[in-house]
Design an enzyme around this catalytic site. Structure first.
Site, short mmCIF file in Angstrom:
data_model
loop_
_atom_site.label_atom_id
_atom_site.label_comp_id
_atom_site.label_asym_id
_atom_site.label_seq_id
_atom_site.Cartn_x
_atom_site.Cartn_y
_atom_site.Cartn_z
CB CYS A 288 -0.94 0.00 1.20
SG CYS A 288 -2.36 1.12 1.01
CE LYS B 150 -7.69 -1.34 4.74
NZ LYS B 150 -6.36 -0.93 4.24
CE1 TYR C 55 -0.64 -4.91 14.67
CE2 TYR C 55 -3.01 -5.10 14.90
CZ TYR C 55 -1.91 -4.63 14.21
OH TYR C 55 -2.09 -3.88 13.08
CE LYS D 33 -6.90 -3.55 8.34
NZ LYS D 33 -5.71 -2.93 7.73
#
Length: 325
Positions: A120, A195, A313, A248
């Site tokens: 991106c 997304k 994460y 996402k």
């Protein structure tokens, strides 16, 4: 009075019985761990809105990778955080850009690790948008050219998977053609196929320094109210040559994960995004929830919804917890 009913509790009677019939399992191989590579030296900056997540400079990456490898994590997702930005995001496709150099370092020392390169422009553009702008409009087709250059430079650096996250129309077709023409026919594309223009990305923008300088991304990311549009987006990417399909964010879109899983036969990836991470961390730090139990339940729910892989994460935490079992 004779009763005729099912005794479902027979299969819940003990921990071993429950484990015997458990339908979904988390494995360390399921996780992709995001890393933020920042320009500079001797930098390990904790992201204030993401406790336990750090921006690290290239000279600190080897130590980070040693820990990741020791935990059994086999895949990482690389983001770059440059100091200098420009209107065209040239750092994204520079042969010695942050993601490219980090990829070379990781593949040189840990060749078995799967490196997923985020493809991106938003971290590299001075305006913070994911493409070329004209006034305050993000231009689709000129942006594709830069995304192709980015993907090719990442593949040349050794990336195992290209993961375009820009949501420009035709981005998979353009990148597939560009990779093939450069001899990278065997490099798969992990498309951010579905997304949403979500409010759950705020902490990520702190970590990646990618907040738009004007407007928002609603003209190219999806409306959170839409469901059928997700299938149209995914179908386009499948037809254009995607090898993975991503949804996402994660938690608010588990219905979409199941829809995509039911309609397509590609591996399905879910991104357990920064806002989801930070909410759990904040609640845990305040003693309001049991972090381990909540995280394991949340990620198992993502698997149950149909995700084959989870970008999270929490990967290092969960890898440690799985070793304890």
């Amino acid at each position: 009075m004779e009763l005729n009913f099912h005794r479902h509790r027979r299969l819940r009677s003990t921990e071993n019985m429950r484990a015997l019939v458990r339908e979904n399992h988390l494995r360390v191989e399921d996780f992709i761990y995001p890393l933020f590579i920042i320009e500079g030296e001797n930098i390990v900056n904790e992201v204030k809105s993401m406790p336990g997540v750090f921006q690290i400079s290239l000279d600190k990456l080897e130590a980070e990778m040693d820990e990741i490898v020791s935990l059994g994590i086999k895949s990482i997702l690389l983001f770059g955080v440059p100091l200098e930005k420009d209107e065209l995001g040239q750092g994204a496709y520079h042969n010695h850009g942050l993601v490219q150099e980090a990829t070379r370092l990781v593949k040189g020392k840990y060749p078995e690790i799967i490196v997923v390169a985020d493809t991106c422009l938003c971290e590299y553009t001075s305006h913070g948008h994911c493409g070329v702008i004209e006034g305050e409009k993000v231009l689709n087709d000129p942006s594709l050219q830069l995304l192709v250059q980015t993907a090719v430079s990442q593949a040349k650096a050794g990336a195992d998977i290209i993961a375009p996250s820009n949501m420009m129309d035709g981005f998979v077709a353009a990148i597939r053609k560009g990779l093939d023409e450069e001899g990278f026919e065997d490099i798969p594309i992990m498309s951010y196929a579905v997304k949403y223009a979500s409010s759950f990305y705020g902490p990520f923008r702190d970590a990646a320094d990618s907040t738009p300088q004007f407007g928002d991304r609603k003209a190219y990311q999806m409306d959170p109210a839409n469901r059928l549009e997700a299938l149209r987006e995914a179908e386009s990417d499948v037809m254009e040559g995607a090898d993975f399909l991503m949804v996402k964010p994660g938690l608010p879109y588990l219905d979409i994960v199941r829809d995509v899983k039911n309609h397509f036969n590609l591996p399905i990836v879910i991104y357990n995004v920064s806002g989801e991470y930070s909410m759990v961390k904040a609640a845990a730090l305040n003693g309001w929830i049991d972090e381990q139990k909540v995280v394991m339940e949340m990620l198992t729910g993502m698997k149950r919804a149909g995700a084959d892989l989870i970008i999270t994460y929490f990967a290092k935490d969960v890898a440690r917890w799985l070793k304890e079992y």
